[in-house]
Design a protein around this motif. Structure first.
Motif, PDB file in Angstrom:
ATOM      1  N   ASP A   1       0.745  -1.221  -0.023  1.00  0.00           N
ATOM      2  CA  ASP A   1      -0.067   0.028   0.019  1.00  0.00           C
ATOM      3  C   ASP A   1       0.810   1.211   0.019  1.00  0.00           C
ATOM      4  O   ASP A   1       0.613   2.267  -0.587  1.00  0.00           O
ATOM      5  CB  ASP A   1      -0.787   0.055   1.261  1.00  0.00           C
TER       6      ASP A   1
ATOM      7  N   ARG B   1       1.850   1.658  -3.413  1.00  0.00           N
ATOM      8  CA  ARG B   1       0.526   2.151  -4.464  1.00  0.00           C
ATOM      9  C   ARG B   1       0.550   3.571  -3.945  1.00  0.00           C
ATOM     10  O   ARG B   1       0.148   4.525  -5.129  1.00  0.00           O
ATOM     11  CB  ARG B   1      -0.536   1.327  -3.974  1.00  0.00           C
TER      12      ARG B   1
ATOM     13  N   SER C   1      -9.620  -3.188   2.630  1.00  0.00           N
ATOM     14  CA  SER C   1      -8.163  -2.409   1.993  1.00  0.00           C
ATOM     15  C   SER C   1      -7.670  -3.413   1.026  1.00  0.00           C
ATOM     16  O   SER C   1      -7.191  -2.957  -0.040  1.00  0.00           O
ATOM     17  CB  SER C   1      -7.508  -2.231   3.086  1.00  0.00           C
TER      18      SER C   1
ATOM     19  N   GLY D   1      -6.947  -2.577  -3.016  1.00  0.00           N
ATOM     20  CA  GLY D   1      -5.772  -2.394  -3.533  1.00  0.00           C
ATOM     21  C   GLY D   1      -5.717  -3.683  -4.645  1.00  0.00           C
ATOM     22  O   GLY D   1      -4.969  -3.126  -5.794  1.00  0.00           O
TER      23      GLY D   1
ATOM     24  N   ASP E   1      -7.662  -1.575  -7.610  1.00  0.00           N
ATOM     25  CA  ASP E   1      -6.710  -0.694  -8.249  1.00  0.00           C
ATOM     26  C   ASP E   1      -5.803  -1.190  -9.115  1.00  0.00           C
ATOM     27  O   ASP E   1      -5.382  -0.586  -9.975  1.00  0.00           O
ATOM     28  CB  ASP E   1      -6.261   0.225  -7.031  1.00  0.00           C
ATOM     29  N   ASP E   2      -5.112  -2.545  -8.679  1.00  0.00           N
ATOM     30  CA  ASP E   2      -3.780  -2.863  -9.548  1.00  0.00           C
ATOM     31  C   ASP E   2      -4.226  -3.618 -10.764  1.00  0.00           C
ATOM     32  O   ASP E   2      -3.443  -4.016 -11.453  1.00  0.00           O
ATOM     33  CB  ASP E   2      -3.024  -3.696  -8.581  1.00  0.00           C
TER      34      ASP E   2
END
Length: 487
Positions: free
Chosen positions: A205, A208, A372, A376, A379-380
């Motif tokens: 994170d 990121r 969370s 993540g 998003d990836d």
């Protein structure tokens, strides 16, 4: 068989079996709730044969349900030719031999089991149930996997608590690569946070957040300051470049030396601090591992034994413990490119933050952490559609390698929860042959009042299945190419 490989394999099989069982169990639960007949319930696939199967005669006898009957019914194949087949009223439970998933064969549903639908819809079939019931049956597996992940994360926090080192407590700062230094970072900078979030722990994170940030707050030589970032750094490049964008500063001090190894024979001992390898200065264990990795690449590419011996030879400069005496040794890595030293831990230099949770406290913390992880992962996904992202796809080998080399229940359950979240998200994608594809068509039916034809659904199923097979081939081919050293 290599013991490390066996331990990883057992953990992988156990984790996947649990996730498949509960995912298909979610479909099964709602199907039974709405009185839809489930013909087969299988863990793993069973083309041609299976490892085990049984029918629910015992269950029906226990609850005084109607007995399992095995009438022969007349069916038609795709060419219209009639054939006879036994049709069980009960459910067949089994274990297949191909560990690529599992299935819950629901009567009256067009799915991967390729069943032939009867000409007259029956009241016990999926297709005769109200749309909202069919929708719940389809999302049952995803729902179970998602809730399972949150539950596991909660129980891990309850049983083991949480231990991590806050970035602000890493008083020796971080080590940055050339790309990071070009943006203004210096070795020893302590990362505090960005315009996106305040850092607590050093994890993906943090990477990121740095990739998306336009400002990063740091401590440099005891003073707080900020650096400007572009806001669109490539996360994959930050992680895959060697050395990586940033790593905690952990001095290259030996924690212990394994008996009989090159380090032991050369006279290295606990407390020795490595300063250079083959004239390349090293400050941290990241520096040391990078040098060994480069040598390994050279040795792998060399064909002759003489060249291999040459590049396995190390000249190491080190200082000894409290005396500070500087000395040089010459030794050779073993055939596995190992020196035989145990690295000093980050916990040797920085005090960790310890968190304990009561039973009821663990649930909001576990849910927060699980969400969370999901954010993540989502998003990836944008990197999957790039050339580097496609190369980073991994199959069963990659997943199996994520499990630890020794049995560790905390790591096992964290990995199982992570895989459960991935399984839930991937299954809800609107791709035919996945649960999300069925959900998409059901939502279309609910909005328009028109049901897609069985012929269209069957064709969509074939297309979706082809897409999944292609993705699976690419992912596992990547594993093979990595194993061969080609990629």
């Amino acid at each position: 068989m290599n013991s490390v490989f066996l331990i990883k394999l057992v953990q992988f099989i156990l984790s996947i079996s649990l996730l498949v069982l509960l995912h298909e169990g979610g479909h099964f639960f709602f199907a039974k709730l709405f009185k839809v007949r489930v013909r087969r319930f299988y863990i793993f696939f069973n083309p041609k044969f299976h490892l085990f199967s049984t029918y629910d005669t015992w269950f029906r006898r226990l609850f005084k349900k109607e007995p399992v009957v095995v009438p022969e019914v007349t069916k038609k194949d795709e060419n219209g030719k009639e054939y006879k087949e036994k049709e069980y009223v009960g459910t067949e439970y089994g274990i297949g031999w191909l560990p690529l998933g599992g299935y819950c064969a629901i009567s009256g549903m067009i799915d991967e089991t390729n069943q032939q639908l009867s000409e007259e819809p029956q009241p016990y079939e999926f297709r005769t149930k109200p749309t909202w019931q069919r929708l719940l049956i389809m999302i049952g597996g995803v729902l179970v996997n998602f809730l399972l992940a949150l539950f596991i994360y909660s129980m891990v926090l309850f049983y083991w608590g949480d231990s991590y080192i806050q970035t602000k407590d890493m008083t020796m700062g971080m080590k940055f690569n050339a790309d990071a230094k070009a943006l203004g970072f210096k070795d020893g900078d302590i990362l505090l946070g960005t315009d996106k979030k305040t850092f607590t722990r050093f994890d993906v994170d943090l990477y990121r957040s740095l990739s998306e940030a336009e400002r990063v707050d740091i401590i440099r030589e005891g003073k707080k300051m900020s650096l400007t970032l572009p806001g669109d750094l490539n996360l994959l490049d930050m992680l895959k470049t060697q050395p990586t964008f940033v790593q905690p500063f952990v001095p290259c001090v030996i924690d212990s030396v394994l008996p009989g190894t090159p380090a032991d024979k050369a006279g290295l001992v606990k407390g020795d601090k490595l300063l250079s390898v083959n004239d390349s200065t090293i400050e941290t264990w990241s520096d040391f591992l990078l040098q060994i990795s480069r040598l390994n690449d050279i040795v792998t590419a060399k064909a002759t034994k003489e060249d291999s011996l040459k590049y396995r030879t190390l000249n190491i400069v080190y200082t000894r413990g409290a005396t500070g005496r500087c000395d040089t040794i010459r030794t050779m890595l073993d055939e596995k490119m190992m020196l035989g030293v145990v690295q000093s831990s980050i916990y040797t230099y920085y005090k960790p933050t310890e968190l304990k949770y009561g039973f009821f406290e663990s649930f909001p913390a576990g849910i927060k952490y699980g969400l969370s992880v999901l954010r993540g992962y989502v998003d990836d996904l944008k990197y999957v559609f790039t050339a580097d992202g496609a190369k980073s796809l991994g199959g069963f080998g990659t997943i199996g390698s994520l499990f630890p080399e020794t049995w560790n229940w905390q790591v096992f359950w964290n990995m199982t929860a992570f895989l459960s979240i991935i399984l839930a998200f991937m299954n809800i994608l609107p791709i035919p042959a996945l649960d999300g594809g069925h959900v998409l068509f059901l939502l279309y039916e609910m909005i328009t009042g028109r049901k897609p034809s069985d012929k269209f659904m069957a064709r969509a199923e074939y297309v979706g299945f082809a897409i999944l097979v292609l993705l699976m081939v690419v992912a596992n081919l990547n594993d093979i190419l990595r194993w061969m050293g080609i990629m």
